[in-house]
Design a protein around this motif. Structure first.
Motif, PDB file in Angstrom:
ATOM      1  N   ARG A   1      12.808   4.626   1.734  1.00  0.00           N
ATOM      2  CA  ARG A   1      11.658   3.375   1.252  1.00  0.00           C
ATOM      3  C   ARG A   1      12.074   3.339  -0.563  1.00  0.00           C
ATOM      4  O   ARG A   1      12.530   4.572  -1.229  1.00  0.00           O
ATOM      5  CB  ARG A   1      10.093   4.711   1.378  1.00  0.00           C
ATOM      6  CG  ARG A   1       9.230   4.278   0.592  1.00  0.00           C
ATOM      7  CD  ARG A   1       7.901   5.164   0.326  1.00  0.00           C
ATOM      8  NE  ARG A   1       7.536   5.670   1.967  1.00  0.00           N
ATOM      9  CZ  ARG A   1       6.175   4.700   2.599  1.00  0.00           C
ATOM     10  NH1 ARG A   1       5.916   3.973   1.425  1.00  0.00           N
ATOM     11  NH2 ARG A   1       6.304   5.083   3.726  1.00  0.00           N
ATOM     12  N   GLY A   2      11.559   1.665  -0.135  1.00  0.00           N
ATOM     13  CA  GLY A   2      12.112   1.602  -1.968  1.00  0.00           C
ATOM     14  C   GLY A   2      13.915   2.084  -2.709  1.00  0.00           C
ATOM     15  O   GLY A   2      13.917   2.669  -3.624  1.00  0.00           O
ATOM     16  N   GLY A   3      14.443   1.904  -1.702  1.00  0.00           N
ATOM     17  CA  GLY A   3      15.661   2.096  -2.188  1.00  0.00           C
ATOM     18  C   GLY A   3      16.067   3.665  -2.234  1.00  0.00           C
ATOM     19  O   GLY A   3      17.509   4.122  -2.153  1.00  0.00           O
ATOM     20  N   VAL A   4      15.224   4.541  -1.729  1.00  0.00           N
ATOM     21  CA  VAL A   4      15.220   5.714  -1.656  1.00  0.00           C
ATOM     22  C   VAL A   4      15.293   6.447  -0.312  1.00  0.00           C
ATOM     23  O   VAL A   4      14.735   6.198   0.282  1.00  0.00           O
ATOM     24  CB  VAL A   4      14.538   6.519  -2.954  1.00  0.00           C
ATOM     25  CG1 VAL A   4      15.197   8.250  -2.513  1.00  0.00           C
ATOM     26  CG2 VAL A   4      14.506   6.436  -4.189  1.00  0.00           C
TER      27      VAL A   4
ATOM     28  N   GLU B   1      11.535  -1.784  13.043  1.00  0.00           N
ATOM     29  CA  GLU B   1      10.489  -2.417  12.196  1.00  0.00           C
ATOM     30  C   GLU B   1      10.201  -1.976  10.631  1.00  0.00           C
ATOM     31  O   GLU B   1      10.881  -0.968  10.403  1.00  0.00           O
ATOM     32  CB  GLU B   1       9.085  -1.798  12.820  1.00  0.00           C
ATOM     33  CG  GLU B   1       9.027   0.154  12.837  1.00  0.00           C
ATOM     34  CD  GLU B   1       7.879   0.190  13.146  1.00  0.00           C
ATOM     35  OE1 GLU B   1       6.847   1.103  12.795  1.00  0.00           O
ATOM     36  OE2 GLU B   1       7.692  -0.068  14.928  1.00  0.00           O
ATOM     37  N   ALA B   2       9.479  -2.495   9.919  1.00  0.00           N
ATOM     38  CA  ALA B   2       9.784  -2.553   8.172  1.00  0.00           C
ATOM     39  C   ALA B   2       8.563  -0.939   7.824  1.00  0.00           C
ATOM     40  O   ALA B   2       7.981  -0.873   8.558  1.00  0.00           O
ATOM     41  CB  ALA B   2       9.323  -3.472   7.669  1.00  0.00           C
ATOM     42  N   LEU B   3       9.715  -0.589   6.966  1.00  0.00           N
ATOM     43  CA  LEU B   3       8.552   0.623   6.273  1.00  0.00           C
ATOM     44  C   LEU B   3       7.054  -0.173   5.468  1.00  0.00           C
ATOM     45  O   LEU B   3       7.548  -0.510   4.487  1.00  0.00           O
ATOM     46  CB  LEU B   3       9.212   1.564   6.199  1.00  0.00           C
ATOM     47  CG  LEU B   3       8.687   3.229   5.198  1.00  0.00           C
ATOM     48  CD1 LEU B   3       7.484   3.284   6.702  1.00  0.00           C
ATOM     49  CD2 LEU B   3       9.001   3.849   4.354  1.00  0.00           C
ATOM     50  N   LEU B   4       5.725   0.306   5.546  1.00  0.00           N
ATOM     51  CA  LEU B   4       5.276  -0.211   4.511  1.00  0.00           C
ATOM     52  C   LEU B   4       4.594   0.229   3.458  1.00  0.00           C
ATOM     53  O   LEU B   4       4.242   1.615   3.784  1.00  0.00           O
ATOM     54  CB  LEU B   4       4.086  -0.641   5.506  1.00  0.00           C
ATOM     55  CG  LEU B   4       4.361  -1.925   6.060  1.00  0.00           C
ATOM     56  CD1 LEU B   4       2.880  -3.230   7.453  1.00  0.00           C
ATOM     57  CD2 LEU B   4       5.323  -3.224   5.831  1.00  0.00           C
ATOM     58  N   GLY B   5       4.152  -0.602   2.652  1.00  0.00           N
ATOM     59  CA  GLY B   5       3.906   0.209   1.441  1.00  0.00           C
ATOM     60  C   GLY B   5       2.585  -0.695   0.739  1.00  0.00           C
ATOM     61  O   GLY B   5       3.452  -1.597   0.482  1.00  0.00           O
ATOM     62  N   GLY B   6       1.388  -0.020   0.479  1.00  0.00           N
ATOM     63  CA  GLY B   6       0.091  -1.221   0.270  1.00  0.00           C
ATOM     64  C   GLY B   6       0.425  -2.175   1.105  1.00  0.00           C
ATOM     65  O   GLY B   6       0.090  -3.819   0.800  1.00  0.00           O
ATOM     66  N   GLY B   7       0.709  -2.659   2.583  1.00  0.00           N
ATOM     67  CA  GLY B   7       0.478  -3.008   3.156  1.00  0.00           C
ATOM     68  C   GLY B   7       2.054  -5.018   3.162  1.00  0.00           C
ATOM     69  O   GLY B   7       2.024  -5.314   4.105  1.00  0.00           O
ATOM     70  N   GLN B   8       3.220  -3.910   2.097  1.00  0.00           N
ATOM     71  CA  GLN B   8       3.709  -4.461   2.384  1.00  0.00           C
ATOM     72  C   GLN B   8       5.176  -4.154   2.852  1.00  0.00           C
ATOM     73  O   GLN B   8       5.107  -2.457   2.614  1.00  0.00           O
ATOM     74  CB  GLN B   8       4.166  -5.362   0.629  1.00  0.00           C
ATOM     75  CG  GLN B   8       2.655  -6.049   0.500  1.00  0.00           C
ATOM     76  CD  GLN B   8       1.944  -6.741   1.119  1.00  0.00           C
ATOM     77  OE1 GLN B   8       3.387  -7.893   1.226  1.00  0.00           O
ATOM     78  NE2 GLN B   8       0.861  -7.982   1.345  1.00  0.00           N
ATOM     79  N   PRO B   9       6.323  -4.758   3.031  1.00  0.00           N
ATOM     80  CA  PRO B   9       7.504  -3.826   3.016  1.00  0.00           C
ATOM     81  C   PRO B   9       8.456  -3.522   2.138  1.00  0.00           C
ATOM     82  O   PRO B   9       8.469  -4.388   1.029  1.00  0.00           O
ATOM     83  CB  PRO B   9       8.408  -5.111   4.111  1.00  0.00           C
ATOM     84  CG  PRO B   9       7.144  -6.078   4.171  1.00  0.00           C
ATOM     85  CD  PRO B   9       6.061  -6.495   2.983  1.00  0.00           C
ATOM     86  N   VAL B  10       8.188  -1.908   3.059  1.00  0.00           N
ATOM     87  CA  VAL B  10       8.873  -1.239   1.100  1.00  0.00           C
ATOM     88  C   VAL B  10      10.149  -0.178   1.535  1.00  0.00           C
ATOM     89  O   VAL B  10      10.797  -0.214   0.805  1.00  0.00           O
ATOM     90  CB  VAL B  10       8.093  -0.664  -0.113  1.00  0.00           C
ATOM     91  CG1 VAL B  10       6.888  -1.489  -0.292  1.00  0.00           C
ATOM     92  CG2 VAL B  10       7.919   0.079   1.349  1.00  0.00           C
ATOM     93  N   GLY B  11      10.433  -0.539   2.899  1.00  0.00           N
ATOM     94  CA  GLY B  11      11.486   0.254   3.860  1.00  0.00           C
ATOM     95  C   GLY B  11      11.932  -0.187   4.895  1.00  0.00           C
ATOM     96  O   GLY B  11      11.364  -1.185   5.112  1.00  0.00           O
ATOM     97  N   CYS B  12      12.410   0.468   5.585  1.00  0.00           N
ATOM     98  CA  CYS B  12      13.073   0.853   6.764  1.00  0.00           C
ATOM     99  C   CYS B  12      14.216   1.739   7.328  1.00  0.00           C
ATOM    100  O   CYS B  12      13.849   2.266   6.600  1.00  0.00           O
ATOM    101  CB  CYS B  12      13.994  -0.512   6.838  1.00  0.00           C
ATOM    102  SG  CYS B  12      15.795  -0.176   5.947  1.00  0.00           S
ATOM    103  N   VAL B  13      13.892   1.796   8.815  1.00  0.00           N
ATOM    104  CA  VAL B  13      14.578   2.143   9.139  1.00  0.00           C
ATOM    105  C   VAL B  13      16.198   2.022   9.917  1.00  0.00           C
ATOM    106  O   VAL B  13      16.090   1.501  10.309  1.00  0.00           O
ATOM    107  CB  VAL B  13      14.410   3.097  10.908  1.00  0.00           C
ATOM    108  CG1 VAL B  13      14.512   4.017  10.817  1.00  0.00           C
ATOM    109  CG2 VAL B  13      12.390   3.878  10.264  1.00  0.00           C
ATOM    110  N   ARG B  14      16.869   2.709   8.974  1.00  0.00           N
ATOM    111  CA  ARG B  14      18.369   1.856   8.847  1.00  0.00           C
ATOM    112  C   ARG B  14      19.327   2.441   9.265  1.00  0.00           C
ATOM    113  O   ARG B  14      19.619   4.574   8.917  1.00  0.00           O
ATOM    114  CB  ARG B  14      18.860   1.505   7.774  1.00  0.00           C
ATOM    115  CG  ARG B  14      20.178   1.401   7.094  1.00  0.00           C
ATOM    116  CD  ARG B  14      20.465   0.485   6.198  1.00  0.00           C
ATOM    117  NE  ARG B  14      21.248   2.296   5.505  1.00  0.00           N
ATOM    118  CZ  ARG B  14      20.887   1.736   3.693  1.00  0.00           C
ATOM    119  NH1 ARG B  14      20.495   0.706   3.069  1.00  0.00           N
ATOM    120  NH2 ARG B  14      21.158   3.125   3.047  1.00  0.00           N
ATOM    121  N   PRO B  15      19.623   2.742  10.770  1.00  0.00           N
ATOM    122  CA  PRO B  15      20.998   3.464  11.234  1.00  0.00           C
ATOM    123  C   PRO B  15      21.947   4.720  10.348  1.00  0.00           C
ATOM    124  O   PRO B  15      22.322   3.453   8.687  1.00  0.00           O
ATOM    125  CB  PRO B  15      22.001   2.482  12.253  1.00  0.00           C
ATOM    126  CG  PRO B  15      21.455   1.446  12.624  1.00  0.00           C
ATOM    127  CD  PRO B  15      20.423   1.349  11.393  1.00  0.00           C
TER     128      PRO B  15
END
Length: 338
Positions: free
Chosen positions: A25-28, A311-325
């Motif tokens: 989320r947000g690069g973290v 699927e994208a991880l959302l924040g405020g309805g907008q993509p802010v992250g992901c699930v990455r292997p």
């Protein structure tokens, strides 16, 4: 009688899972999904492993293709859509209900003979429609009804009693257990009850992958090949509209895929390459991206797997992250998600 080629049962122990996916989320790194992964090569040997692939675990519905093979070996005459439904964790769409009714009709039985638990349809859209219409849970709608109807049909064909067909000591379940051990190459560690009420056999993740590879590499016309062909040709019957396992089978020619509750996924190709995944916390969101990364390791074109990165991880309805292997699984440098 156990075959001399069947190894001892896997050990029942606390699995030594490893990080297989990061929640970004947000690069973290906000969270970590632990699990285990095995990749088999065309020679059946382990090309890659992460976590604990030898501990006993429950494959859940990922074992349904093997159960279907056992029933075909016992004389089940189904093919095509109905055989695919036999191995299904279906969505409860009308075609799934109609197919289950058809299997019961062929057996001379009715829904009243089913002993799976009544449930609402698995697909959320279909389920919402049932709720609006005031339809109650039913055994037909429960996602394992195709398997249960086929189990009853197999009993009819073999003159086995219908009563107690879910008992592990029943001739049907004994026949299924024998094929589970045959295809996984190991004895069953423990038997318990699955969510639908059927016996659930504990093997290893390695054994599950081995079984899938044996199903997809079997000679044409064999029970294994019939099940694989049916599931690949009728992927939505083995799952449902919009389901990721059906999409995987369409995206990769020849691929057989089956999911299971609690974060289980198995996939195999006709040349024997196979992947099995267990997400320790049962998270569905990590199951597919981890399996896709493992398939890429097995040599599948990453471009064919692009839609399965998660699927994208959302924040405020907008993509802010992901699930990455995890990098140990997917070492290729990719742009970090937001």
């Amino acid at each position: 009688m156990f075959s001399s080629s069947v190894a001892d049962a896997p050990l029942i122990r606390e699995p030594l899972h490893a990080p297989v996916a990061h929640l970004i989320r947000g690069g973290v790194v906000e969270g970590i999904h632990y699990g285990s992964v095995v990749v088999l090569g065309t020679d059946g040997k382990v090309d890659f492993q992460l976590g604990d692939i030898e501990a006993a675990f429950y494959p859940r519905s990922a074992l349904k293709p093997v159960q279907a093979v056992a029933m075909v070996r016992a004389g089940l005459p189904l093919d095509g859509e109905l055989l695919s439904l036999t191995a299904a964790s279906h969505s409860g769409e009308e075609r799934h209900l109609a197919g289950t009714r058809r299997i019961l009709e062929l057996a001379g039985l009715t829904e009243d003979h089913l002993r799976n638990v009544p449930d609402m349809p698995f697909d959320p859209v279909v389920r919402d429609t049932w709720v609006r219409e005031g339809r109650p849970p039913s055994r037909l709608a429960q996602n394992c009804s195709g398997k249960h109807a086929a189990m009853l049909y197999t009993c009819v064909l073999n003159d086995w009693p219908l009563e107690g067909y879910l008992d592990p000591a029943h001739p049907l379940q004994q026949a299924i257990a024998e094929i589970v051990e045959d295809l996984t190459g190991q004895r069953i560690a423990r038997v318990t009850v699955d969510g639908c009420g059927a016996p659930l056999f504990s093997v290893s993740l390695h054994g599950l992958a081995r079984a899938a590879a044996r199903v997809t590499t079997a000679a044409p016309g064999t029970p294994e090949a019939r099940v694989a062909d049916a599931m690949r040709a009728h992927a939505e019957m083995a799952s449902g509209s919009g389901r990721d396992v059906a999409a995987l089978m369409r995206a990769v020619p020849g691929l057989l895929a089956k999911d299971g509750f609690e974060g289980v996924q198995v996939v195999a190709l006709p040349d024997g390459r196979a992947v099995a995944v267990k997400i320790a916390d049962g998270a569905n969101r990590a199951r597919v991206p981890v399996a896709a990364a493992a398939l890429a390791r097995a040599g599948v074109d990453p471009a064919a797997l692009a839609e399965f990165r998660g699927e994208a991880l959302l924040g405020g309805g907008q993509p802010v992250g992901c699930v990455r292997p995890a990098r140990s699984l997917d070492p290729v440098v990719v742009p970090a998600c937001a």
